[in-house]
Motif scaffolding. Structure first.
Motif, PDB file in Angstrom:
ATOM      1  N   ALA A   7       0.843  -1.305  -0.072  1.00  0.00           N
ATOM      2  CA  ALA A   7      -0.039  -0.067   0.029  1.00  0.00           C
ATOM      3  C   ALA A   7       0.915   1.170   0.091  1.00  0.00           C
ATOM      4  O   ALA A   7       1.716   1.369   0.823  1.00  0.00           O
ATOM      5  N   ASP A   9       0.678   4.507   0.662  1.00  0.00           N
ATOM      6  CA  ASP A   9       0.211   5.674   1.465  1.00  0.00           C
ATOM      7  C   ASP A   9       1.081   6.786   1.811  1.00  0.00           C
ATOM      8  O   ASP A   9       1.589   6.713   2.886  1.00  0.00           O
ATOM      9  N   LYS A  30      -0.652  -0.821  -4.149  1.00  0.00           N
ATOM     10  CA  LYS A  30      -1.969  -0.309  -3.990  1.00  0.00           C
ATOM     11  C   LYS A  30      -1.784   1.377  -4.168  1.00  0.00           C
ATOM     12  O   LYS A  30      -1.144   1.715  -3.218  1.00  0.00           O
ATOM     13  N   ASP A  57      -7.333   1.503  -5.465  1.00  0.00           N
ATOM     14  CA  ASP A  57      -8.340   1.550  -4.384  1.00  0.00           C
ATOM     15  C   ASP A  57      -9.219   2.668  -3.911  1.00  0.00           C
ATOM     16  O   ASP A  57      -8.936   3.475  -3.131  1.00  0.00           O
ATOM     17  N   LYS A  59     -12.794   2.707  -4.364  1.00  0.00           N
ATOM     18  CA  LYS A  59     -13.992   2.395  -3.528  1.00  0.00           C
ATOM     19  C   LYS A  59     -15.251   3.078  -4.244  1.00  0.00           C
ATOM     20  O   LYS A  59     -15.812   3.891  -3.656  1.00  0.00           O
ATOM     21  N   THR A 113     -14.463  -1.233   7.629  1.00  0.00           N
ATOM     22  CA  THR A 113     -14.376  -1.276   8.609  1.00  0.00           C
ATOM     23  C   THR A 113     -14.367  -0.399   9.808  1.00  0.00           C
ATOM     24  O   THR A 113     -14.152  -0.575  11.074  1.00  0.00           O
ATOM     25  N   PRO A 172      -6.333  -6.432   3.815  1.00  0.00           N
ATOM     26  CA  PRO A 172      -5.524  -5.591   4.666  1.00  0.00           C
ATOM     27  C   PRO A 172      -5.496  -5.811   5.921  1.00  0.00           C
ATOM     28  O   PRO A 172      -5.982  -6.844   6.444  1.00  0.00           O
ATOM     29  N   ARG A 175      -0.294  -7.932   9.931  1.00  0.00           N
ATOM     30  CA  ARG A 175       0.748  -7.687  10.655  1.00  0.00           C
ATOM     31  C   ARG A 175       1.475  -9.007  11.138  1.00  0.00           C
ATOM     32  O   ARG A 175       1.015  -9.919  11.558  1.00  0.00           O
ATOM     33  N   GLN A 184      -5.152   0.148  12.986  1.00  0.00           N
ATOM     34  CA  GLN A 184      -6.012  -1.191  12.606  1.00  0.00           C
ATOM     35  C   GLN A 184      -6.363  -2.038  13.817  1.00  0.00           C
ATOM     36  O   GLN A 184      -5.586  -2.264  14.666  1.00  0.00           O
ATOM     37  N   VAL A 202      -2.768  -7.000   1.605  1.00  0.00           N
ATOM     38  CA  VAL A 202      -2.217  -5.486   1.399  1.00  0.00           C
ATOM     39  C   VAL A 202      -1.277  -5.385   2.632  1.00  0.00           C
ATOM     40  O   VAL A 202      -2.158  -5.299   3.643  1.00  0.00           O
ATOM     41  N   VAL A 203      -0.334  -4.900   2.452  1.00  0.00           N
ATOM     42  CA  VAL A 203       0.555  -4.483   3.419  1.00  0.00           C
ATOM     43  C   VAL A 203       1.123  -3.109   3.255  1.00  0.00           C
ATOM     44  O   VAL A 203       1.779  -2.920   2.400  1.00  0.00           O
ATOM     45  N   GLY A 204       0.975  -1.959   3.958  1.00  0.00           N
ATOM     46  CA  GLY A 204       1.461  -0.738   4.051  1.00  0.00           C
ATOM     47  C   GLY A 204       2.478  -0.685   4.932  1.00  0.00           C
ATOM     48  O   GLY A 204       3.684  -0.793   4.748  1.00  0.00           O
ATOM     49  N   ARG A 205       2.361   0.116   6.006  1.00  0.00           N
ATOM     50  CA  ARG A 205       3.446   0.794   6.906  1.00  0.00           C
ATOM     51  C   ARG A 205       4.365  -0.400   7.617  1.00  0.00           C
ATOM     52  O   ARG A 205       5.493  -0.134   7.727  1.00  0.00           O
ATOM     53  N   PRO A 206       3.938  -1.618   7.580  1.00  0.00           N
ATOM     54  CA  PRO A 206       5.053  -2.693   8.179  1.00  0.00           C
ATOM     55  C   PRO A 206       6.237  -2.835   7.060  1.00  0.00           C
ATOM     56  O   PRO A 206       7.186  -3.114   7.466  1.00  0.00           O
TER      57      PRO A 206
HETATM   58  O1  C5P Z   1      -0.312   0.496   6.627  1.00  0.00           O
HETATM   59  P1  C5P Z   1      -1.357  -0.636   6.532  1.00  0.00           P
HETATM   60  O2  C5P Z   1      -0.640  -2.069   6.320  1.00  0.00           O
HETATM   61  O3  C5P Z   1      -2.346  -0.520   7.791  1.00  0.00           O
HETATM   62  O4  C5P Z   1      -2.171  -0.368   5.222  1.00  0.00           O
HETATM   63  C1  C5P Z   1      -3.513  -0.847   4.898  1.00  0.00           C
HETATM   64  C2  C5P Z   1      -3.923  -0.245   3.483  1.00  0.00           C
HETATM   65  O5  C5P Z   1      -5.090  -0.988   3.473  1.00  0.00           O
HETATM   66  C3  C5P Z   1      -4.390   1.305   3.767  1.00  0.00           C
HETATM   67  O6  C5P Z   1      -4.148   1.725   2.450  1.00  0.00           O
HETATM   68  C4  C5P Z   1      -5.788   1.154   4.141  1.00  0.00           C
HETATM   69  O7  C5P Z   1      -6.373   2.344   3.471  1.00  0.00           O
HETATM   70  C5  C5P Z   1      -6.228  -0.177   3.428  1.00  0.00           C
HETATM   71  N1  C5P Z   1      -7.144  -0.839   3.908  1.00  0.00           N
HETATM   72  C6  C5P Z   1      -7.470  -1.085   5.236  1.00  0.00           C
HETATM   73  N2  C5P Z   1      -8.640  -1.662   5.629  1.00  0.00           N
HETATM   74  C7  C5P Z   1      -9.760  -1.906   4.960  1.00  0.00           C
HETATM   75  C8  C5P Z   1      -9.782  -1.366   3.544  1.00  0.00           C
HETATM   76  C9  C5P Z   1      -8.612  -0.814   3.207  1.00  0.00           C
HETATM   77  O8  C5P Z   1      -6.512  -0.864   5.864  1.00  0.00           O
HETATM   78  N3  C5P Z   1     -10.665  -2.189   5.446  1.00  0.00           N
END
Ligand code: C5P
Length: 225
Positions: A7, A9, A30, A57, A59, A113, A172, A175, A184, A202-206
């Motif tokens: 992700a 972001d 993403k 993404d 939506k 969520t 997403p 962790r 989260q 889907v993995v962002g910050r980690p």
């Molecule tokens: O950084 P992290 O791993 O929390 O990022 C998760 C990604 O997935 C973010 O871009 C967030 O917007 C997206 N997402 C989410 N939960 C959802 C739908 C999308 O965390 N239900």
């Protein structure tokens, strides 16, 4: 085995590019609404041109004609997958699927969520809501309309896996045990999400905020196998 999607972001395109420089060529990414609004379609085109499969993404939830137009535009941009809201209903979902015409994958979001039973009951005007049942109901509507899969939290994967016609399950909130949860509320390890049925993680910050993003990426990739 699940596909790993990073992700992106970030506050601007340059920060995203700097991070991508540290990650494997052609990794899946993403791009959400914030990044799209900040960096524009040219940024997405650049990612596609550099060989990154892009999950857009945004939506979408709009009248069928508009969502069809957005799906068409996304396909022309060369992205691989986009999100729509299952709550847009059968006509909107079918319009998205028809416009995609197999060029892009369409995955549906069910209940955001950020909702709990009380807030969801308030917007739907219903007295009592079971969020898990709503997720299943909306997933069934979306899959009957022909979408390719569902986006859901780790908690919902097991249920969604049981819905007839589901292909992709995009999850997403992933962790490793020692990762910060951030905002989260419901998380799972990559191993647990895959065991439950996730096909895409889907993995962002980690990864993007790790001291060594490439090492973190390799970790998640290995754990999702
Ligand atoms: O950084 P992290 O791993 O929390 O990022 C998760 C990604 O997935 C973010 O871009 C967030 O917007 C997206 N997402 C989410 N939960 C959802 C739908 C999308 O965390 N239900």
């Amino acid at each position: 085995m699940a596909e790993l999607i990073v992700a992106l972001d970030f506050p601007d395109a340059q920060s995203a590019v700097s991070c991508l420089d540290l990650l494997p060529d052609g990794c899946a990414v993403k791009v959400g609404s914030v990044m799209l609004a900040r960096a524009g379609a040219g940024f997405v085109r650049g990612l596609v041109g550099a060989g990154h499969p892009v999950f857009l993404d945004s939506k979408w939830y709009d009248i069928p004609n508009t969502v069809a137009g957005a799906c068409n535009a996304a396909a022309d941009l060369g992205v691989e997958m986009v999100t729509v809201h299952a709550g847009g209903g059968d006509a909107m979902l079918r319009a998205a699927v028809d416009a995609a015409a197999g060029r892009i994958k369409i995955v549906a979001v069910t209940v955001l969520t950020s909702h709990d039973a009380v807030s969801y009951a308030a917007i739907t005007g219903r007295n009592s809501i079971n969020i898990a049942d709503e997720v299943t109901r909306l997933a069934e509507i979306a899959l009957r309309a022909g979408v390719d899969g569902i986006v859901c939290s780790p908690e919902e994967v097991g249920r969604v896996k049981g819905v007839v016609g589901v292909g992709r399950i995009v999850v997403p909130g992933i962790r490793r045990p020692d990762d910060a949860r951030g905002d989260q509320a419901r998380v799972a390890t990559p191993e647990a999400a895959v065991a439950a049925g996730a096909t895409h993680l889907v993995v962002g910050r980690p990864i993007t905020a790790a001291a060594d993003p490439a090492a973190a990426y390799r970790d998640f990739l290995a754990a999702g196998q």
